[in-house]
Design an enzyme around this catalytic site. Structure first.
Site, PDB file in Angstrom:
ATOM      1  CE  LYS A   1      24.517  35.570  19.384  1.00 24.77           C
ATOM      2  NZ  LYS A   1      24.549  36.844  18.625  1.00 24.77           N
TER       3      LYS A   1
ATOM      4  CG  ASP B   1      25.108  29.901  14.923  1.00 21.06           C
ATOM      5  OD1 ASP B   1      24.504  29.155  14.112  1.00 21.06           O
ATOM      6  OD2 ASP B   1      25.588  31.009  14.599  1.00 21.06           O
TER       7      ASP B   1
ATOM      8  CG  MET C   1      16.192  36.322  12.090  1.00 19.93           C
ATOM      9  SD  MET C   1      17.612  37.202  12.764  1.00 19.93           S
ATOM     10  CE  MET C   1      17.689  38.606  11.663  1.00 19.93           C
TER      11      MET C   1
END
Length: 251
Positions: free
Chosen positions: A61, A41, A176
């Site tokens: 993503k 990713d 995050m």
């Protein structure tokens, strides 16, 4: 690490560190070089993929953009391994620290696929360190607490006691949490964390684009927004964020 013979399909979950190709472990690099298929990713050290003979599968993503579901990723790992391939799942950071490594492990074991883990350098520690911020420091703090900010305080899905976190006396490291940083900071201050507590946001740690923004916790969200900080970024809240160790960064 568990072992499997070369002619068996198998999966190796590799933590790639915070994105700098030089920070992957020796074992992780060896797994990449032996892979038949690499599933990666955008947070992985992508420069390592350039000269690999393996087949590459992008399962990125993108925040607020195209995303590969975790179920689809699990299916890719199992399907490719069932073809007799050595499949390496390459992620940034460590796959077991707010990654889906445990879910991928479970999917493989449920399917009868041999799976091994190569731990990575967690961005929770590496990103602050690359910016000259120790998450612990004698005389300032005796520990640190790592939390995910992808679900904001007050959200029905939130399982964290943010009021307790405001009183822990440890360094808070938020992964995050860019989108929800204002809500997180406001909640911490409302529950007793001093508004002038030092805070820092480290974006793109270890990469040429690394950026460091510092401000009191009450102002850190505005400072990050003003600097156009975007994921991936790590936020450090606590006295250690106010240390000046002479590391060059962008404020």
């Amino acid at each position: 690490m568990s072992a499997a013979s070369r002619d068996e399909g198998r999966v190796t979950l590799v933590g790639g560190g915070p994105g700098n190709a030089g920070l992957i472990t020796v074992a992780g690099l060896d797994a990449l070089q032996r892979a038949d298929v690499v599933v990666f990713d955008r947070l992985a050290p992508l420069s390592l993929l350039q000269d690999l003979p393996a087949r590459l599968i992008d399962v990125g993503k993108i925040p607020h953009g195209p995303q590969t579901t975790q179920e689809a990723i699990n299916d890719i790992l199992v399907t490719e391994a069932r073809k007799g391939q050595h499949v390496v799942r390459l992620k940034g950071g460590d796959s077991f620290v707010f990654g889906r490594g445990s879910e991928e492990w479970q999917a493989c074991t449920d399917a009868g696929i041999a799976v091994a883990v190569v731990p990575g350098v967690s961005s929770a520690i590496a990103a602050p360190e690359l910016a000259g911020i120790p998450v612990t420091h004698r005389g300032l703090t005796q520990g640190f607490t790592v939390v995910s900010g992808h679900v904001p305080p007050g959200d029905p899905r939130c399982r964290l006691d943010w009021s307790a976190l405001a009183r822990t006396g440890t360094t808070l490291v938020v992964l995050m949490g860019v989108k929800n940083l204002a809500t997180i900071a406001d909640t911490l201050v409302r529950h007793g964390l001093a508004a002038d507590t030092p805070a820092a946001v480290v974006a793109d740690a270890g990469l040429p684009s690394q950026k460091v923004v510092k401000a009191p916790v009450a102002d850190i969200a505005d400072a990050a927004a003003g600097a156009r900080i975007s994921p991936p970024a790590v936020t450090v809240i606590g006295d250690v964020a106010g240390l000046d160790l002479g590391v060059v960064g962008t404020d």
